[in-house]
Design a protein around this motif. Structure first.
Motif: not given
Length: 524
Positions: A132-139
């Protein structure tokens, strides 16, 4: 009248905005009221306010994934598609993804992307080999995620910046950065609160640098930590993490610190080539004597530079070298040690190298012998208040590792030659023992053996200062006749301790191994 009502309503609106009240309209009137979220219950009987508090009081809609998308927490039903739909909805509508208690099975890889607020109170059970991959945004702005339990598969987190993340249980947690993907370029400046994590992996890849830096980790019981990838991961700080019987492979990174870790049991620590200035602070001692015995050191494979495993107690103690022998020191008997150009050779077994005067035993301290070879024997003697040698064994003033007591001589000694390890003698106040004397000599069957150095070190708390007096005979070279062996340098002095009272000393005239009187040595 209308103007007065308008001004009153403006005042009410401003008051409600600044002090957190809601406004209820009854006819033409506007009424202030404070809404109590603790009275709002979901179908799982959990208070919605408990969820909102985890979001730092953000005013955001909380969507119960179980109610709205029909996920089933029975541990059998496949919730893969339902969770994907819920994640898409939460992203598109900027809502909180909330999964209540339950056991949710997923047969395929799951990706949750762009959801700022996540609360997973249940367990997600992944099929074997799935993630399960949870990704937001580095910027983008900071995210706030709480994840209770990811079973079987891997939990991958990416694109986090100045965020707060709580992971209570996970078989494998990976913090992943990809230098070529802007959203995943780095993970930095975050706060992680950890529970039981079997494996924590910090990893990056890509043609460009991906990095995981400046993060703080609190708590957690972790069995395996891997820090690797295509770029250094620096200045990640771990506080109070329970590391015992664990493996650390730190292959990429500098100035990562692990504070107050237990390090009990068998641990494997490797610092890879190119790593530097990484430090592990050990907080646990095997017993009350371990530190003063200097037996708490954790070995590691260090292929990098200036990486350390040290004890928390080091900052509260001092270490003073009270005696040292090497090829440049001038403080040993030539009848016991032969001086070579770069090292030393033992000329005779059972020869005394160093001995203290009586040491008053007022505070706890330790005496440690350190050498590159285990060629030495240590003797410790106990004395009463009248400075009389005690010939009955005393059991509560020292604790030698594998030691023995000699009823004839009163010596407490190690069973075998020491030097590399197991050579620390802890000492502490006792009702009967008021003074001690410490002696070190060449070990049994050591004649002809070569070593580089021998250091005698006192370790003691900063608040104490135990005086250790040393006889002048252990502060210079001595011999009974003109030196006839070893490597000497011009200007060296050997004091006479023989029977010829007309000779005070011999002074070296040349540098080398020759020993001709008048040419290489002169009598004074």
């Amino acid at each position: 009248m209308k103007r007065r009502i308008l001004l009153r309503n403006i005042f009410i609106i401003m008051f409600a905005f600044f002090f957190g009240y809601s406004i209820k309209r009854e006819g033409k009137d506007m009424i202030l009221q404070r809404h109590d979220l603790t009275m709002d219950q979901g179908k799982d009987d959990n208070s919605i306010v408990d969820k909102i508090r985890l979001l730092n009081d953000s005013k955001i809609e909380v969507v119960n994934v179980k109610e709205k998308f029909g996920v089933v927490g029975d541990g059998v039903t496949d919730n893969y598609q339902a969770i994907l739909k819920a994640a898409t909805y939460a992203k598109d509508n900027d809502t909180c993804f909330y999964l209540p208690k339950g056991n949710y099975y997923c047969s395929q890889n799951v990706v949750i992307e762009g959801v700022k607020h996540i609360i997973i109170d249940g367990s997600i059970k992944m099929d074997t080999g799935k993630a399960i991959t949870i990704l937001y945004d580095s910027y983008l702005a900071s995210a706030n995620w709480k994840i209770y339990d990811i079973q079987n598969g891997k939990l991958v987190l990416s694109g986090l910046n100045s965020s707060k993340v709580e992971v209570i249980k996970a078989k494998e947690l990976e913090l992943y950065a990809h230098g070529d993907i802007e959203k995943k370029e780095f993970i930095a400046y975050n706060t992680f609160i950890l529970g039981k994590i079997d494996k924590l992996k910090i990893f990056s890849e890509g043609a460009k640098a991906g990095w995981v830096n400046e993060n703080k980790f609190y708590g957690g019981r972790i069995m395996n930590i891997v820090i690797d990838g295509n770029f250094n991961h620096d200045n990640n700080i771990f506080y109070g993490t329970m590391l015992e019987g664990f493996t650390l492979d730190l292959n990429k990174g500098a100035s990562n610190f692990f504070y107050d870790v237990r390090l009990e049991g068998n641990n494997s620590v490797t610092f890879g080539a190119g790593t530097s200035d990484n430090v592990i602070y050990r907080s646990w001692q095997a017993n009350q004597y371990s530190y003063l015995r200097d037996s708490v050191n954790t070995s590691c494979k260090n292929y990098g530079f200036n990486n350390h495993i040290i004890s928390n107690l080091d900052k509260f103690h001092k270490r003073d070298t009270i005696f040292n022998i090497d090829s440049k020191s001038n403080n040993f008997k030539l009848s016991v040690i032969t001086k070579n150009k770069f090292d030393l050779t033992i000329a005779n077994s059972d020869g005394v190298l160093f001995e203290t005067d009586l040491i008053e035993l007022r505070n706890p301290f330790g005496i440690i012998a350190k050498s590159d070879k285990s060629l030495f024997l240590i003797d410790l003697y106990a004395y009463d208040a009248n400075k009389k040698l005690i010939l009955t064994e005393q059991t509560n003033f020292t604790a030698l590792s594998d030691g023995k007591f000699n009823t004839m001589t009163g010596a407490y000694s190690f069973d075998e030659n020491v030097g590399i390890e197991n050579a620390g003698v802890p000492l502490f106040p006792n009702g009967t023992v008021k003074f001690v004397r410490y002696r070190i000599r060449t070990g049994s069957k050591t004649k002809g053996k070569v070593f580089n150095y021998l250091n005698i070190i006192k370790i003691e708390a900063n608040v104490y200062q135990t005086l250790i007096k040393i006889s002048n005979k252990f502060k210079r070279w001595t011999h009974t006749e003109i030196p006839s062996a070893g490597y000497w340098e011009e200007g060296d002095i050997v004091w006479n301790v023989g029977t010829n009272n007309t000779i005070l000393l011999w002074r070296r005239l040349t540098t080398g191994k020759n020993h001709e009187l008048g040419k290489d040595w002169v009598v004074v």
